[in-house]
Scaffold this motif. Sequence first.
Motif, PDB file in Angstrom:
ATOM      1  N   ALA A 146      -0.914 -10.722  12.659  1.00  0.00           N
ATOM      2  CA  ALA A 146      -0.398 -10.214  11.383  1.00  0.00           C
ATOM      3  C   ALA A 146      -1.052 -10.930  10.203  1.00  0.00           C
ATOM      4  O   ALA A 146      -1.475 -10.295   9.224  1.00  0.00           O
ATOM      5  N   LEU A 147      -1.169 -12.248  10.298  1.00  0.00           N
ATOM      6  CA  LEU A 147      -1.754 -13.019   9.203  1.00  0.00           C
ATOM      7  C   LEU A 147      -3.227 -12.668   8.994  1.00  0.00           C
ATOM      8  O   LEU A 147      -3.703 -12.569   7.850  1.00  0.00           O
ATOM      9  N   GLY A 148      -3.958 -12.484  10.089  1.00  0.00           N
ATOM     10  CA  GLY A 148      -5.360 -12.111   9.968  1.00  0.00           C
ATOM     11  C   GLY A 148      -5.538 -10.792   9.226  1.00  0.00           C
ATOM     12  O   GLY A 148      -6.382 -10.677   8.325  1.00  0.00           O
ATOM     13  N   LEU A 149      -4.723  -9.804   9.574  1.00  0.00           N
ATOM     14  CA  LEU A 149      -4.809  -8.487   8.929  1.00  0.00           C
ATOM     15  C   LEU A 149      -4.368  -8.548   7.467  1.00  0.00           C
ATOM     16  O   LEU A 149      -4.989  -7.942   6.592  1.00  0.00           O
ATOM     17  N   ILE A 150      -3.293  -9.291   7.201  1.00  0.00           N
ATOM     18  CA  ILE A 150      -2.749  -9.377   5.842  1.00  0.00           C
ATOM     19  C   ILE A 150      -3.748 -10.033   4.894  1.00  0.00           C
ATOM     20  O   ILE A 150      -4.017  -9.525   3.802  1.00  0.00           O
ATOM     21  N   LEU A 151      -4.332 -11.157   5.319  1.00  0.00           N
ATOM     22  CA  LEU A 151      -5.246 -11.876   4.431  1.00  0.00           C
ATOM     23  C   LEU A 151      -6.545 -11.106   4.215  1.00  0.00           C
ATOM     24  O   LEU A 151      -7.111 -11.132   3.116  1.00  0.00           O
ATOM     25  N   CYS A 152      -7.019 -10.407   5.253  1.00  0.00           N
ATOM     26  CA  CYS A 152      -8.218  -9.581   5.071  1.00  0.00           C
ATOM     27  C   CYS A 152      -7.962  -8.428   4.092  1.00  0.00           C
ATOM     28  O   CYS A 152      -8.867  -7.997   3.371  1.00  0.00           O
ATOM     29  N   ALA A 153      -6.713  -7.936   4.074  1.00  0.00           N
ATOM     30  CA  ALA A 153      -6.374  -6.818   3.181  1.00  0.00           C
ATOM     31  C   ALA A 153      -6.097  -7.277   1.754  1.00  0.00           C
ATOM     32  O   ALA A 153      -6.039  -6.463   0.832  1.00  0.00           O
ATOM     33  N   PHE A 154      -5.937  -8.582   1.553  1.00  0.00           N
ATOM     34  CA  PHE A 154      -5.506  -9.103   0.257  1.00  0.00           C
ATOM     35  C   PHE A 154      -6.393  -8.664  -0.914  1.00  0.00           C
ATOM     36  O   PHE A 154      -5.874  -8.212  -1.948  1.00  0.00           O
ATOM     37  N   PRO A 155      -7.726  -8.779  -0.807  1.00  0.00           N
ATOM     38  CA  PRO A 155      -8.550  -8.411  -1.968  1.00  0.00           C
ATOM     39  C   PRO A 155      -8.448  -6.941  -2.352  1.00  0.00           C
ATOM     40  O   PRO A 155      -8.767  -6.579  -3.494  1.00  0.00           O
ATOM     41  N   TYR A 156      -8.009  -6.075  -1.427  1.00  0.00           N
ATOM     42  CA  TYR A 156      -7.999  -4.639  -1.680  1.00  0.00           C
ATOM     43  C   TYR A 156      -6.620  -4.105  -2.065  1.00  0.00           C
ATOM     44  O   TYR A 156      -6.513  -3.121  -2.798  1.00  0.00           O
ATOM     45  N   VAL A 157      -5.573  -4.759  -1.582  1.00  0.00           N
ATOM     46  CA  VAL A 157      -4.213  -4.257  -1.805  1.00  0.00           C
ATOM     47  C   VAL A 157      -3.521  -5.007  -2.942  1.00  0.00           C
ATOM     48  O   VAL A 157      -2.727  -4.416  -3.682  1.00  0.00           O
ATOM     49  N   ALA A 158      -3.824  -6.299  -3.111  1.00  0.00           N
ATOM     50  CA  ALA A 158      -3.112  -7.111  -4.099  1.00  0.00           C
ATOM     51  C   ALA A 158      -3.699  -6.973  -5.497  1.00  0.00           C
ATOM     52  O   ALA A 158      -3.702  -7.925  -6.282  1.00  0.00           O
ATOM     53  N   THR A 159      -4.161  -5.791  -5.849  1.00  0.00           N
ATOM     54  CA  THR A 159      -4.732  -5.547  -7.179  1.00  0.00           C
ATOM     55  C   THR A 159      -3.686  -5.055  -8.169  1.00  0.00           C
ATOM     56  O   THR A 159      -3.972  -4.918  -9.353  1.00  0.00           O
ATOM     57  N   SER A 160      -2.473  -4.759  -7.697  1.00  0.00           N
ATOM     58  CA  SER A 160      -1.365  -4.346  -8.559  1.00  0.00           C
ATOM     59  C   SER A 160      -0.159  -5.222  -8.253  1.00  0.00           C
ATOM     60  O   SER A 160      -0.109  -5.891  -7.219  1.00  0.00           O
ATOM     61  N   PHE A 161       0.815  -5.200  -9.143  1.00  0.00           N
ATOM     62  CA  PHE A 161       2.015  -6.009  -8.939  1.00  0.00           C
ATOM     63  C   PHE A 161       2.713  -5.619  -7.643  1.00  0.00           C
ATOM     64  O   PHE A 161       3.094  -6.484  -6.840  1.00  0.00           O
ATOM     65  N   ALA A 162       2.872  -4.310  -7.413  1.00  0.00           N
ATOM     66  CA  ALA A 162       3.574  -3.840  -6.217  1.00  0.00           C
ATOM     67  C   ALA A 162       2.803  -4.209  -4.948  1.00  0.00           C
ATOM     68  O   ALA A 162       3.384  -4.683  -3.966  1.00  0.00           O
ATOM     69  N   GLY A 163       1.484  -4.002  -4.968  1.00  0.00           N
ATOM     70  CA  GLY A 163       0.676  -4.322  -3.792  1.00  0.00           C
ATOM     71  C   GLY A 163       0.699  -5.801  -3.474  1.00  0.00           C
ATOM     72  O   GLY A 163       0.838  -6.209  -2.313  1.00  0.00           O
ATOM     73  N   ALA A 164       0.576  -6.642  -4.513  1.00  0.00           N
ATOM     74  CA  ALA A 164       0.615  -8.087  -4.303  1.00  0.00           C
ATOM     75  C   ALA A 164       1.982  -8.527  -3.786  1.00  0.00           C
ATOM     76  O   ALA A 164       2.077  -9.380  -2.898  1.00  0.00           O
ATOM     77  N   ALA A 165       3.050  -7.944  -4.333  1.00  0.00           N
ATOM     78  CA  ALA A 165       4.405  -8.319  -3.917  1.00  0.00           C
ATOM     79  C   ALA A 165       4.638  -8.015  -2.443  1.00  0.00           C
ATOM     80  O   ALA A 165       5.202  -8.829  -1.703  1.00  0.00           O
ATOM     81  N   VAL A 166       4.192  -6.840  -1.998  1.00  0.00           N
ATOM     82  CA  VAL A 166       4.382  -6.452  -0.595  1.00  0.00           C
ATOM     83  C   VAL A 166       3.606  -7.387   0.326  1.00  0.00           C
ATOM     84  O   VAL A 166       4.136  -7.884   1.329  1.00  0.00           O
TER      85      VAL A 166
END
Length: 401
Positions: free
Chosen positions: A274-294
């Motif tokens: 889970a951590l591997g997938l989450i951190l790899c997705a970080f640069p692409y999903v955490a570009t908005s408040f909602a994406g970063a929060a999730v």
Amino acid sequence: MWFRILVLAIGGFALGTNGFVVVGILPEIAHELHVPIDLVGQLETVFALTYALGAPVLAAVAGNIARKRLLLFGLLLVVMMNLLATAIPNLAVLFVTRMLSAIGAALYTPTASSVAASLAPEEKRGRALALAMAGLTLAMVLGVPLGIFISSTWGWHMTFAFIACLSGLAFLGILVLFPAIANPPKIGLRTRLTLLRRPVLLVTLLNTAPWVLGYFIIYTYLSSFLQQVTHLDGVGISKMFLLFGLAGIVGNALAGYSTDRWGAMRTLVLASLALGLILCAFPYVATSFAGAAVLILIWGVFDSMTIPPQQHRLLALTTEIPGVILSLNSSVIYLSSAGGSALGGLLIHFTSLTALGWVGGICQFLALGVLFWSSHLMNKAQQKESKRKEEPCPASMSVSQ
């Protein structure tokens, strides 16, 4: 008794905030001192490295010093260094204060655990230890977001002043309320390091490293990422750190349940994936408040699911001196956090903030490989031990003949 342990928890809250709040105020420090963010990030590297190398040495050297005196000296050192950081806003001074406050934390934190255990009767020691260490957990949930809020409102100097006040409060509480406390048996540095000669224990211990390395690669510069990529202000960043801390409490509870129900190995495999997938997705999903929060919510949950089952695996390998193996694990945690902060700074210097997520995720997948390797060694050791127990000893064979 409980009030005294609560005072220890206040000290833990102050030192936990002192240890981690810098990662949330890096942009403010870098902006005011006119230095690159990757250089300021090394303040966390210096703190973690000093703690990791100093804790086992200090524990061995200070074994004969009165526990109350160690607690007071550790807190006094933290108070003085944070006041110095407040008074002299200079990067070189900040590096010195971070090193010396790490020594104070290395003196206080393990001593507080042993003192809490000595103050409580045997049937209540578990609750006493949990209360004493609750301050460190609360520091992640409340101390770090509060420090970020103070920094964004009144300046980063006031964050260090806030830590100095908390540490001073714990200092006064221990000075006035605590009696003289008997020293526990002294364990030398050589005894502590002897455990590392066992390959299965060494590999299992090193399994902690890539988890923590990947975590600190991005966590150290999370505030910078949220500011520059997600475009959040200081209040928004403090909310994200608060969310991360709350998620960590949930993850810690889930880790205990999952380890008891499905075992440490399955819990760690799930968390690593889970951590591997989450951190790899970080640069692409955490570009908005909602994406970063999730992502931060999920990250906080699964990250807190690694340390408890890892400690469970280590304790299963040695029953002779469990406190020593856990202290060695703490040293690995701090060494790896220092490495993660340093590597994150290099990535920012030569690439960009978005590279942090990818490299952090790769570290989690690397941890998964080391996990299977250590599990293989553990199984071999167990099979060897089972065969040894089944084989008749030479004395019994000669008697039967």
